[in-house]
Write a protein that holds these residues in place. Sequence first.
Motif, PDB file in Angstrom:
ATOM      1  N   ARG A  94      92.869  71.959  36.833  1.00 23.28           N
ATOM      2  CA  ARG A  94      93.099  73.398  35.943  1.00 23.28           C
ATOM      3  C   ARG A  94      92.434  74.420  36.447  1.00 23.28           C
ATOM      4  O   ARG A  94      91.169  74.282  36.901  1.00 23.28           O
ATOM      5  CB  ARG A  94      92.395  72.743  34.576  1.00 23.28           C
ATOM      6  N   ILE A  95      93.095  75.522  36.750  1.00 26.03           N
ATOM      7  CA  ILE A  95      92.539  76.757  37.132  1.00 26.03           C
ATOM      8  C   ILE A  95      92.440  77.952  36.009  1.00 26.03           C
ATOM      9  O   ILE A  95      93.353  78.137  35.456  1.00 26.03           O
ATOM     10  CB  ILE A  95      93.213  77.351  38.242  1.00 26.03           C
ATOM     11  N   ASP A  96      91.264  78.234  35.518  1.00 22.11           N
ATOM     12  CA  ASP A  96      91.235  79.224  34.455  1.00 22.11           C
ATOM     13  C   ASP A  96      90.798  80.640  35.095  1.00 22.11           C
ATOM     14  O   ASP A  96      89.804  80.440  35.892  1.00 22.11           O
ATOM     15  CB  ASP A  96      89.793  78.674  33.684  1.00 22.11           C
ATOM     16  N   VAL A  97      91.732  81.612  34.950  1.00 19.76           N
ATOM     17  CA  VAL A  97      91.264  82.868  35.268  1.00 19.76           C
ATOM     18  C   VAL A  97      90.840  83.818  34.536  1.00 19.76           C
ATOM     19  O   VAL A  97      91.564  83.982  33.312  1.00 19.76           O
ATOM     20  CB  VAL A  97      92.670  83.516  36.153  1.00 19.76           C
ATOM     21  N   GLU A  98      89.817  84.318  34.664  1.00 17.74           N
ATOM     22  CA  GLU A  98      89.230  85.398  33.798  1.00 17.74           C
ATOM     23  C   GLU A  98      89.313  86.823  34.531  1.00 17.74           C
ATOM     24  O   GLU A  98      88.984  86.929  35.394  1.00 17.74           O
ATOM     25  CB  GLU A  98      87.581  84.914  33.396  1.00 17.74           C
ATOM     26  N   SER A  99      89.507  87.796  33.498  1.00 19.04           N
ATOM     27  CA  SER A  99      89.549  89.147  33.884  1.00 19.04           C
ATOM     28  C   SER A  99      88.507  89.727  33.706  1.00 19.04           C
ATOM     29  O   SER A  99      87.544  89.224  32.913  1.00 19.04           O
ATOM     30  CB  SER A  99      90.972  89.714  33.145  1.00 19.04           C
ATOM     31  N   GLY A 100      88.116  90.897  34.379  1.00 19.99           N
ATOM     32  CA  GLY A 100      86.992  91.506  34.283  1.00 19.99           C
ATOM     33  C   GLY A 100      86.622  92.518  35.411  1.00 19.99           C
ATOM     34  O   GLY A 100      87.505  92.591  36.354  1.00 19.99           O
ATOM     35  N   ILE A 101      85.553  93.065  35.455  1.00 19.48           N
ATOM     36  CA  ILE A 101      84.790  93.673  36.640  1.00 19.48           C
ATOM     37  C   ILE A 101      83.598  93.125  37.156  1.00 19.48           C
ATOM     38  O   ILE A 101      83.290  92.278  36.367  1.00 19.48           O
ATOM     39  CB  ILE A 101      84.644  95.225  36.499  1.00 19.48           C
ATOM     40  N   ASP A 102      83.041  93.561  38.262  1.00 20.81           N
ATOM     41  CA  ASP A 102      81.770  92.810  38.710  1.00 20.81           C
ATOM     42  C   ASP A 102      80.919  92.809  37.900  1.00 20.81           C
ATOM     43  O   ASP A 102      79.951  91.710  37.854  1.00 20.81           O
ATOM     44  CB  ASP A 102      81.572  93.552  40.155  1.00 20.81           C
ATOM     45  N   LYS A 103      80.559  93.869  37.001  1.00 25.06           N
ATOM     46  CA  LYS A 103      79.529  93.689  35.904  1.00 25.06           C
ATOM     47  C   LYS A 103      79.391  92.604  35.142  1.00 25.06           C
ATOM     48  O   LYS A 103      78.502  92.066  34.686  1.00 25.06           O
ATOM     49  CB  LYS A 103      79.311  94.915  35.341  1.00 25.06           C
ATOM     50  N   ASP A 104      80.861  92.367  34.510  1.00 22.98           N
ATOM     51  CA  ASP A 104      81.118  91.058  33.512  1.00 22.98           C
ATOM     52  C   ASP A 104      80.847  89.656  34.710  1.00 22.98           C
ATOM     53  O   ASP A 104      80.042  88.667  33.848  1.00 22.98           O
ATOM     54  CB  ASP A 104      82.436  91.125  33.232  1.00 22.98           C
ATOM     55  N   PHE A 105      81.237  89.740  35.712  1.00 18.90           N
ATOM     56  CA  PHE A 105      81.472  88.370  36.404  1.00 18.90           C
ATOM     57  C   PHE A 105      79.785  88.110  36.904  1.00 18.90           C
ATOM     58  O   PHE A 105      79.491  86.815  36.971  1.00 18.90           O
ATOM     59  CB  PHE A 105      82.228  88.767  37.863  1.00 18.90           C
ATOM     60  N   VAL A 106      78.815  89.206  37.075  1.00 14.30           N
ATOM     61  CA  VAL A 106      77.487  88.761  37.622  1.00 14.30           C
ATOM     62  C   VAL A 106      76.908  87.840  36.185  1.00 14.30           C
ATOM     63  O   VAL A 106      76.214  87.173  36.379  1.00 14.30           O
ATOM     64  CB  VAL A 106      76.650  89.958  37.852  1.00 14.30           C
ATOM     65  N   ALA A 107      77.204  88.649  35.135  1.00 16.46           N
ATOM     66  CA  ALA A 107      76.718  87.856  33.962  1.00 16.46           C
ATOM     67  C   ALA A 107      77.159  86.465  33.647  1.00 16.46           C
ATOM     68  O   ALA A 107      76.403  85.536  33.413  1.00 16.46           O
ATOM     69  CB  ALA A 107      76.831  88.779  32.668  1.00 16.46           C
ATOM     70  N   ALA A 108      78.467  86.453  33.861  1.00 14.28           N
ATOM     71  CA  ALA A 108      79.085  85.127  33.598  1.00 14.28           C
ATOM     72  C   ALA A 108      78.835  84.202  34.682  1.00 14.28           C
ATOM     73  O   ALA A 108      78.694  82.804  34.664  1.00 14.28           O
ATOM     74  CB  ALA A 108      80.720  85.342  33.669  1.00 14.28           C
ATOM     75  N   LEU A 109      78.503  84.679  35.923  1.00 16.53           N
ATOM     76  CA  LEU A 109      78.159  83.623  36.948  1.00 16.53           C
ATOM     77  C   LEU A 109      76.667  83.124  36.457  1.00 16.53           C
ATOM     78  O   LEU A 109      76.415  81.996  36.686  1.00 16.53           O
ATOM     79  CB  LEU A 109      77.824  84.236  38.244  1.00 16.53           C
ATOM     80  N   HIS A 110      75.667  84.019  36.039  1.00 14.91           N
ATOM     81  CA  HIS A 110      74.363  83.512  35.421  1.00 14.91           C
ATOM     82  C   HIS A 110      74.406  82.671  34.482  1.00 14.91           C
ATOM     83  O   HIS A 110      73.817  81.669  34.352  1.00 14.91           O
ATOM     84  CB  HIS A 110      73.736  85.023  35.014  1.00 14.91           C
ATOM     85  N   ARG A 111      75.550  82.694  33.651  1.00 16.06           N
ATOM     86  CA  ARG A 111      75.545  81.971  32.515  1.00 16.06           C
ATOM     87  C   ARG A 111      76.304  80.736  32.673  1.00 16.06           C
ATOM     88  O   ARG A 111      76.514  79.591  31.786  1.00 16.06           O
ATOM     89  CB  ARG A 111      76.270  82.516  31.296  1.00 16.06           C
ATOM     90  N   GLY A 112      76.740  80.463  34.103  1.00 14.71           N
ATOM     91  CA  GLY A 112      77.524  79.177  34.478  1.00 14.71           C
ATOM     92  C   GLY A 112      79.036  79.323  33.813  1.00 14.71           C
ATOM     93  O   GLY A 112      79.569  78.143  33.854  1.00 14.71           O
ATOM     94  N   GLU A 113      79.504  80.371  33.416  1.00 17.06           N
ATOM     95  CA  GLU A 113      80.868  80.429  32.810  1.00 17.06           C
ATOM     96  C   GLU A 113      82.107  80.561  33.551  1.00 17.06           C
ATOM     97  O   GLU A 113      82.987  80.062  33.472  1.00 17.06           O
ATOM     98  CB  GLU A 113      80.965  81.684  31.761  1.00 17.06           C
ATOM     99  N   ILE A 114      81.642  81.039  34.962  1.00 22.11           N
ATOM    100  CA  ILE A 114      82.768  80.972  36.017  1.00 22.11           C
ATOM    101  C   ILE A 114      82.000  80.527  37.034  1.00 22.11           C
ATOM    102  O   ILE A 114      80.866  80.617  37.455  1.00 22.11           O
ATOM    103  CB  ILE A 114      83.141  82.438  36.152  1.00 22.11           C
ATOM    104  N   ASP A 115      82.934  80.156  38.208  1.00 22.49           N
ATOM    105  CA  ASP A 115      82.575  79.224  39.399  1.00 22.49           C
ATOM    106  C   ASP A 115      82.216  80.313  40.493  1.00 22.49           C
ATOM    107  O   ASP A 115      81.452  80.047  41.304  1.00 22.49           O
ATOM    108  CB  ASP A 115      83.249  78.282  39.741  1.00 22.49           C
ATOM    109  N   VAL A 116      83.352  81.184  40.511  1.00 22.04           N
ATOM    110  CA  VAL A 116      83.382  82.189  41.675  1.00 22.04           C
ATOM    111  C   VAL A 116      84.056  83.468  40.910  1.00 22.04           C
ATOM    112  O   VAL A 116      85.091  83.368  39.902  1.00 22.04           O
ATOM    113  CB  VAL A 116      84.089  81.573  42.863  1.00 22.04           C
ATOM    114  N   ALA A 117      83.943  84.471  41.699  1.00 21.50           N
ATOM    115  CA  ALA A 117      84.853  85.833  41.336  1.00 21.50           C
ATOM    116  C   ALA A 117      85.035  86.627  42.406  1.00 21.50           C
ATOM    117  O   ALA A 117      84.635  86.505  43.544  1.00 21.50           O
ATOM    118  CB  ALA A 117      83.871  86.875  40.520  1.00 21.50           C
ATOM    119  N   ILE A 118      86.264  87.356  42.186  1.00 22.95           N
ATOM    120  CA  ILE A 118      86.623  88.190  43.575  1.00 22.95           C
ATOM    121  C   ILE A 118      86.774  89.597  42.764  1.00 22.95           C
ATOM    122  O   ILE A 118      87.403  89.802  41.706  1.00 22.95           O
ATOM    123  CB  ILE A 118      87.823  87.671  43.900  1.00 22.95           C
TER     124      ILE A 118
END
Length: 291
Positions: free
Chosen positions: A121-145
């Motif tokens: 299962r691949i969950d794709v989350e939209s956003g920009i890098d500021k959103d992704f940094v916070a989500a990576l910290h919280r363990g909510e996403i595995d990787v971002a581009i």
Amino acid sequence: MELRQLAHFLAVVDAGSLTVAASRAGLTQQALSKSLSRLEAELGGKLFERSARGMAPSRLGEAIAEHARQVVADAGRLRHAASAELGLQRGRLVVGLSPIAAASRLGNRVIRFAEHYPRVRIDVESGIDKDFVAALHRGEIDVAISSQTAEQSDSVLLEQLAVEKWGVAGCKDNPLLSRAANIGDLAKARWILGRNTALLDDQVGETFASAGLAPPQPGIMTTSVLFTLHALGCSPYVAILPQSLCEDMPGLQWRDLGGGAWTTPIYLMRRKRSLIDDLMRALLRELGSNA
């Protein structure tokens, strides 16, 4: 000490405000405040300094924040691994994609990875890098581009995967854009401008200055990519957009009027010290990462 207390603590650290953190966490301010109080009682000290401008971590809060991020992130990975082992899911990855990355060949590689691993299962989350940094910290996403507009975080690894070229886009039948040989020919154009192109401001400004023009002024300002594409297709407006977003749009034309100077790097973002299992390693290979 409960895992949710650490998550609540980090929500306030990231938001800088009890009100904003409570809204993001789906809690009342009272419930969030009680959770923080219990954590402070267990640790034996105050975690925040409160002021009229909001809440900032105390010395104790700063000392435990990175440890808390690691615990929360590892707990998320543990839950995913346990679910897969128990057969609840064959595997799951959460990928953050900025609008530029989603429309690029990197977005296509995520699709190709999903085709190669149909039981994942691949969950794709939209956003920009500021959103992704916070989500990576919280363990909510595995990787971002994403492109990189915020200050680099010491806890996030960046690896450049591609370079995106930008140009001027407009309706296929836009006569002003069709005849333009250089940016000076767009002196009378009406512009749609986005708020998420800060990395291009200097490059665009230099191109317009060289043509004796002031930087473009917005007739419409928006952060919505979908609205921009719709507006370009049915109006005489033009916009500065990435090539990959426009090249497959039959109703649009895209012109490189920046002389090849309008470019932004696209980065792979992942958390330092995060666990790279076989599934993540396969995704990184598909994306062309050297990790």
